[in-house]
Scaffold this active site. Sequence first.
Site, short mmCIF file in Angstrom:
data_model
loop_
_atom_site.label_atom_id
_atom_site.label_comp_id
_atom_site.label_asym_id
_atom_site.label_seq_id
_atom_site.Cartn_x
_atom_site.Cartn_y
_atom_site.Cartn_z
CE1 TYR A 1 1.19 1.50 4.27
CE2 TYR A 1 1.24 -0.94 4.31
CZ TYR A 1 1.38 0.27 4.86
OH TYR A 1 2.06 0.29 5.93
CD GLU B 1 -8.97 2.67 -11.72
OE1 GLU B 1 -10.41 1.74 -12.08
OE2 GLU B 1 -8.11 2.60 -12.19
#
Length: 138
Positions: free
Chosen positions: A98, A136
């Site tokens: 991450y 997104e």
Amino acid sequence: AFDLNDFNTLEDTYDQMNVFQLSEAGLTHEGRDMKSWIDSLTHCRSHLDEDVFMFKRNEPDSGSACVGTDLNRSSNNPCSDTYGGSGPASALETRHSYSQQYEDELNQRQRYEPSGTTVNNLLNKDAGSIYSYTPELR
């Protein structure tokens, strides 16, 4: 009702998130649940550098004579080049991926390189890499 083209309430957002398998990470300072999910099907953006071949990680798979997991793929066959592991986030690397950090085998603690240093330039400008960030969700 949830609408991607409008501002949604926290409750509507949580209702929409119920289509995922959610984990709870605790409470905010306001006492609200912090909910999360793992999106493990994000495409790896392999088109950014066509000269790089991505190898499977080299850890033996339990119960199989085959070796390796491709962290960005989803085959269930341990001998396939696209074997994604025994389950979601089964490889330790997926739990670390991450972040925007450079790590090498000598790192014993978290370390950030200031802008303009050799490591920073190598990883960004000098390597000609394209910064890519893929969430997104709106």
